[in-house]
Design a protein around this motif. Structure first.
Motif, PDB file in Angstrom:
ATOM      1  N   VAL A 129       3.777   3.628  75.035  1.00 13.96           N
ATOM      2  CA  VAL A 129       2.759   4.308  73.884  1.00 13.96           C
ATOM      3  C   VAL A 129       1.878   2.754  74.254  1.00 13.96           C
ATOM      4  CG1 VAL A 129       1.734   4.606  71.895  1.00 13.96           C
ATOM      5  CG2 VAL A 129       4.237   5.129  72.474  1.00 13.96           C
ATOM      6  N   ALA A 130       0.695   3.399  75.283  1.00 14.37           N
ATOM      7  CA  ALA A 130      -0.504   2.919  74.729  1.00 14.37           C
ATOM      8  C   ALA A 130      -1.234   1.751  73.492  1.00 14.37           C
ATOM      9  CB  ALA A 130      -1.628   3.211  76.164  1.00 14.37           C
ATOM     10  N   PRO A 131      -1.667   1.131  73.724  1.00  8.67           N
ATOM     11  CA  PRO A 131      -2.549   0.360  72.518  1.00  8.67           C
ATOM     12  C   PRO A 131      -4.239   2.048  71.850  1.00  8.67           C
ATOM     13  CG  PRO A 131      -2.547  -1.479  74.095  1.00  8.67           C
ATOM     14  CD  PRO A 131      -2.221   0.078  75.103  1.00  8.67           C
ATOM     15  N   GLN A 132      -4.371   2.159  73.343  1.00  6.95           N
ATOM     16  CA  GLN A 132      -5.131   2.916  72.652  1.00  6.95           C
ATOM     17  C   GLN A 132      -4.842   4.634  73.122  1.00  6.95           C
ATOM     18  OE1 GLN A 132      -7.430   3.342  69.499  1.00  6.95           O
ATOM     19  NE2 GLN A 132      -7.571   0.834  70.029  1.00  6.95           N
ATOM     20  N   GLN A 133      -3.767   5.358  72.459  1.00  8.92           N
ATOM     21  CA  GLN A 133      -2.810   5.826  73.587  1.00  8.92           C
ATOM     22  C   GLN A 133      -3.658   7.317  73.120  1.00  8.92           C
ATOM     23  OE1 GLN A 133       0.233   6.572  74.949  1.00  8.92           O
ATOM     24  NE2 GLN A 133      -0.947   8.337  75.546  1.00  8.92           N
ATOM     25  N   ALA A 134      -4.062   7.897  71.956  1.00 11.91           N
ATOM     26  CA  ALA A 134      -4.350   9.188  71.461  1.00 11.91           C
ATOM     27  C   ALA A 134      -5.294   8.937  70.519  1.00 11.91           C
ATOM     28  CB  ALA A 134      -3.301  10.393  71.504  1.00 11.91           C
ATOM     29  N   THR A 135      -6.250  10.319  70.216  1.00 11.76           N
ATOM     30  CA  THR A 135      -7.232  10.861  69.099  1.00 11.76           C
ATOM     31  C   THR A 135      -6.977  11.907  68.738  1.00 11.76           C
ATOM     32  OG1 THR A 135      -8.858   9.440  69.888  1.00 11.76           O
ATOM     33  CG2 THR A 135      -9.565  10.750  68.320  1.00 11.76           C
ATOM     34  N   ILE A 136      -6.950  12.045  67.067  1.00 12.19           N
ATOM     35  CA  ILE A 136      -7.198  13.463  67.011  1.00 12.19           C
ATOM     36  C   ILE A 136      -8.346  13.438  65.733  1.00 12.19           C
ATOM     37  CG2 ILE A 136      -6.297  15.131  65.279  1.00 12.19           C
ATOM     38  CD1 ILE A 136      -2.914  14.429  65.471  1.00 12.19           C
ATOM     39  N   GLN A 137      -8.787  14.340  66.421  1.00 12.06           N
ATOM     40  CA  GLN A 137     -10.186  14.778  66.106  1.00 12.06           C
ATOM     41  C   GLN A 137     -10.396  16.215  64.857  1.00 12.06           C
ATOM     42  OE1 GLN A 137     -12.460  15.195  69.388  1.00 12.06           O
ATOM     43  NE2 GLN A 137     -12.551  12.622  69.991  1.00 12.06           N
ATOM     44  N   ALA A 138     -11.138  16.291  64.457  1.00 14.50           N
ATOM     45  CA  ALA A 138     -11.421  17.430  63.138  1.00 14.50           C
ATOM     46  C   ALA A 138     -12.312  17.991  62.965  1.00 14.50           C
ATOM     47  CB  ALA A 138     -10.840  16.867  61.307  1.00 14.50           C
ATOM     48  N   THR A 139     -12.867  19.421  63.427  1.00 11.98           N
ATOM     49  CA  THR A 139     -13.924  20.255  63.225  1.00 11.98           C
ATOM     50  C   THR A 139     -14.385  20.994  62.347  1.00 11.98           C
ATOM     51  OG1 THR A 139     -14.195  19.032  65.197  1.00 11.98           O
ATOM     52  CG2 THR A 139     -16.214  20.186  64.633  1.00 11.98           C
ATOM     53  N   ASN A 140     -14.842  20.994  61.190  1.00 14.47           N
ATOM     54  CA  ASN A 140     -14.644  22.394  60.612  1.00 14.47           C
ATOM     55  C   ASN A 140     -13.541  23.482  60.880  1.00 14.47           C
ATOM     56  OD1 ASN A 140     -17.622  22.351  60.611  1.00 14.47           O
ATOM     57  ND2 ASN A 140     -17.540  23.194  62.807  1.00 14.47           N
TER      58      ASN A 140
ATOM     59  N   ASN B  63       0.001   6.882  80.156  1.00 16.84           N
ATOM     60  CA  ASN B  63       1.004   7.074  79.322  1.00 16.84           C
ATOM     61  C   ASN B  63       1.070   8.627  78.721  1.00 16.84           C
ATOM     62  OD1 ASN B  63       0.321   3.705  78.863  1.00 16.84           O
ATOM     63  ND2 ASN B  63       2.660   3.853  78.658  1.00 16.84           N
ATOM     64  N   PRO B  64       1.269   9.616  79.083  1.00 12.49           N
ATOM     65  CA  PRO B  64       1.771  11.180  78.865  1.00 12.49           C
ATOM     66  C   PRO B  64       1.658  11.257  77.471  1.00 12.49           C
ATOM     67  CG  PRO B  64       3.369  10.532  79.718  1.00 12.49           C
ATOM     68  CD  PRO B  64       3.162   9.327  79.640  1.00 12.49           C
ATOM     69  N   VAL B  65       1.583  12.305  76.752  1.00  9.16           N
ATOM     70  CA  VAL B  65       1.273  12.893  75.865  1.00  9.16           C
ATOM     71  C   VAL B  65       2.042  14.270  75.600  1.00  9.16           C
ATOM     72  CG1 VAL B  65       0.304  13.372  73.179  1.00  9.16           C
ATOM     73  CG2 VAL B  65      -0.472  11.516  74.563  1.00  9.16           C
ATOM     74  N   TYR B  66       2.562  14.305  74.636  1.00  5.32           N
ATOM     75  CA  TYR B  66       3.260  15.494  75.214  1.00  5.32           C
ATOM     76  C   TYR B  66       3.152  16.559  73.767  1.00  5.32           C
ATOM     77  CZ  TYR B  66       5.767  13.975  78.889  1.00  5.32           C
ATOM     78  OH  TYR B  66       6.399  13.513  80.367  1.00  5.32           O
ATOM     79  N   LEU B  67       2.614  17.854  73.981  1.00  5.97           N
ATOM     80  CA  LEU B  67       2.859  19.190  72.628  1.00  5.97           C
ATOM     81  C   LEU B  67       3.629  20.177  73.503  1.00  5.97           C
ATOM     82  CD1 LEU B  67       0.473  20.096  70.717  1.00  5.97           C
ATOM     83  CD2 LEU B  67      -0.393  20.462  72.120  1.00  5.97           C
ATOM     84  N   ASP B  68       4.762  19.978  72.281  1.00 11.60           N
ATOM     85  CA  ASP B  68       5.575  21.017  72.157  1.00 11.60           C
ATOM     86  C   ASP B  68       6.343  20.464  73.786  1.00 11.60           C
ATOM     87  OD1 ASP B  68       5.416  21.909  70.157  1.00 11.60           O
ATOM     88  OD2 ASP B  68       4.756  24.147  70.987  1.00 11.60           O
ATOM     89  N   GLU B  69       6.258  19.466  74.222  1.00 15.23           N
ATOM     90  CA  GLU B  69       6.991  18.647  75.324  1.00 15.23           C
ATOM     91  C   GLU B  69       6.674  19.318  76.891  1.00 15.23           C
ATOM     92  OE1 GLU B  69       9.524  16.788  75.947  1.00 15.23           O
ATOM     93  OE2 GLU B  69       8.395  16.684  72.737  1.00 15.23           O
TER      94      GLU B  69
ATOM     95  N   ARG C  69       4.562  14.599  71.309  1.00 21.09           N
ATOM     96  CA  ARG C  69       5.122  13.152  71.338  1.00 21.09           C
ATOM     97  C   ARG C  69       4.190  11.955  71.875  1.00 21.09           C
ATOM     98  NH1 ARG C  69       8.970  11.923  75.523  1.00 21.09           N
ATOM     99  NH2 ARG C  69       9.204  14.115  76.446  1.00 21.09           N
ATOM    100  N   MET C  70       4.907  10.406  72.130  1.00 18.07           N
ATOM    101  CA  MET C  70       4.315   9.744  72.379  1.00 18.07           C
ATOM    102  C   MET C  70       5.253   8.475  72.872  1.00 18.07           C
ATOM    103  SD  MET C  70       0.667   9.402  70.594  1.00 18.07           S
ATOM    104  CE  MET C  70       0.118  11.260  70.422  1.00 18.07           C
ATOM    105  N   GLY C  71       6.003   8.384  74.168  1.00 23.10           N
ATOM    106  CA  GLY C  71       6.784   7.334  73.800  1.00 23.10           C
ATOM    107  C   GLY C  71       8.438   7.914  72.934  1.00 23.10           C
ATOM    108  N   SER C  72       9.039   6.927  72.245  1.00 27.29           N
ATOM    109  CA  SER C  72      10.136   8.312  71.314  1.00 27.29           C
ATOM    110  C   SER C  72       9.846   8.452  70.048  1.00 27.29           C
ATOM    111  CB  SER C  72      11.367   6.672  71.594  1.00 27.29           C
ATOM    112  OG  SER C  72      10.595   5.872  70.864  1.00 27.29           O
ATOM    113  N   THR C  73       8.307   8.187  69.631  1.00 32.92           N
ATOM    114  CA  THR C  73       7.757   8.910  68.759  1.00 32.92           C
ATOM    115  C   THR C  73       7.780  10.379  68.750  1.00 32.92           C
ATOM    116  OG1 THR C  73       7.246   6.115  67.652  1.00 32.92           O
ATOM    117  CG2 THR C  73       6.580   8.856  66.622  1.00 32.92           C
ATOM    118  N   VAL C  74       7.624  10.957  68.128  1.00 29.45           N
ATOM    119  CA  VAL C  74       7.663  12.206  68.038  1.00 29.45           C
ATOM    120  C   VAL C  74       7.099  12.988  66.187  1.00 29.45           C
ATOM    121  CG1 VAL C  74       8.589  14.897  68.202  1.00 29.45           C
ATOM    122  CG2 VAL C  74       9.585  13.174  69.502  1.00 29.45           C
ATOM    123  N   PHE C  75       6.240  13.369  66.486  1.00 31.32           N
ATOM    124  CA  PHE C  75       5.665  14.081  65.471  1.00 31.32           C
ATOM    125  C   PHE C  75       5.065  15.608  64.636  1.00 31.32           C
ATOM    126  CE2 PHE C  75       3.005  10.032  66.629  1.00 31.32           C
ATOM    127  CZ  PHE C  75       3.628   9.075  65.197  1.00 31.32           C
TER     128      PHE C  75
END
Length: 365
Positions: free
Chosen positions: A301-312, A324-330, A345-351
């Motif tokens: 997992v990178a120091p600043q791996q990903a960003t989740i944005q909310a718009t309306n 470092n990849p980010v997996y959405l539904d693998e 999924r980021m590294g070994s952590t799955v949200f």
């Protein structure tokens, strides 16, 4: 005819032995050994057509419940506040000789309570997730804001308490309780405000104000009632201040839960079962303590791996790391819209990304 000296051996077709094809090998089900099915990593699809993550909650119930986490943190903050205030503001320790001195004394009293309760609540997230920089930063910010807010609340509460006749033997018990309840409610409001500022979130500020006020009112309501049962003194203050801390923390946690719109639930990794509410329009995820959600001790997992944005009311995720990849539904993604029930999924952590019922038109399950 072969040339002289040619030692080659020439075989005619008739010289080759007849080779029969081997019989078919048939394996019956009974011939197979009992083999345990391969473990499917939680959060990975069992097959290409379906996705059904399994949750293995953390063994610590405090990790699983933000409300319980807040209740415990608030109670610890209240206990620490009681210990300090008993030393300086306990029975027969008041040196106030005038109304102004009493207001200043109560300002300091409220500041200690607000600062320590706020600090405990602010540090709780970092303590639970075992990220020391997050605990120190949250605790320090909430300590400062809580102390300042507690002073304002304590002084204002004392003025309000005095205006309503609090402490006077000439008013009824009901008015005494009401005066103290409103005074403590004001202190709780500023404690909650400190929590919102430490999160740098407008939504959290509102939640903190509501929850802090409610918790403070509950603590204030109990103060005199506990005093009557315990004959007042240090035991009364111990129970009242500790319970007020628990009430403020629990109320803030309940308001967070009621008003949440989107959140991430950890379904695999060290913090499995932990829930992160997305308070801000931009939520940063990574291994750096500066992130809003810290995924610690994972080299993938990178120091600043990903960003989740909310718009309306719509949410999307962007991968900020080329390495470092980010997996959405693998499926690896660079950026994508998010729908209710999708795994990240980021590294070994799955949200597991989840939306409130009113937002579930964006449901990708």
């Amino acid at each position: 005819m072969m040339p002289d000296g040619d030692n080659r051996i020439v075989l005619e077709t008739d010289d080759l032995p007849e080779i029969k094809p081997p019989d078919k090998i048939v394996i019956e089900l009974e011939d197979l050994d009992d083999v345990e099915p391969a473990t499917v990593y939680p959060g990975m699809p069992a097959d290409s057509a379906s996705f059904a993550p399994t949750v293995k909650p953390h063994s610590n119930p405090i990790v699983q419940s933000n409300i319980l986490q807040n209740v415990l943190a608030g109670a610890i903050g209240g206990l620490l506040a009681w210990l300090i205030t008993e030393i300086f503001f306990g029975d027969d320790r008041s040196t106030a000789q005038s109304v102004q001195q009493m207001i200043m004394e109560m300002a300091l009293f409220g500041g200690v309570i607000g600062g320590l309760m706020g600090s405990a609540l602010g540090a709780a997230e970092g303590v639970i997730t075992r990220v020391a920089p997050v605990a120190l930063r949250g605790g320090a910010i909430a300590l400062g804001v809580g102390f300042l807010g507690g002073m304002i609340g304590g002084a204002s509460g004392q003025v309000l308490y005095g205006m309503m006749g609090g402490g006077s033997f000439e008013i009824s018990m009901g008015m005494q309780v009401l005066a103290r309840t409103l005074a403590w409610g004001l202190v709780g409001l500023f404690i909650g405000l400190g929590q919102g500022i430490s999160y740098r979130s407008g939504k959290k500020v509102i939640n903190g104000l509501i929850g802090g006020m409610v918790g403070g009112l509950v603590g204030g309501l109990l103060f005199d009632l506990i005093g009557n049962v315990t004959i007042g003194g240090g035991m009364s203050r111990f129970l009242a201040i500790t319970l007020m801390g628990a009430a403020v923390g629990g109320a803030i946690g309940m308001v967070d839960e009621i008003r949440k719109e989107a959140w991430l639930k950890v379904i695999a990794g060290p913090m499995a079962g932990k829930e992160y509410i997305l308070f801000n329009d931009i939520t940063r995820l990574g291994s750096s303590p500066k992130c809003d959600i810290v995924i610690y001790r994972d080299p993938q997992v990178a120091p600043q791996q990903a960003t989740i944005q909310a718009t309306n009311g719509r949410y999307s995720i962007v991968n900020n790391s080329a390495a470092n990849p980010v997996y959405l539904d693998e499926r690896p993604v660079s950026s994508s819209a998010l729908g209710n029930g999708q795994s990240i999924r980021m590294g070994s952590t799955v949200f597991l990304f989840q939306l409130k019922a009113s937002n579930k038109e964006f449901d990708f399950t």
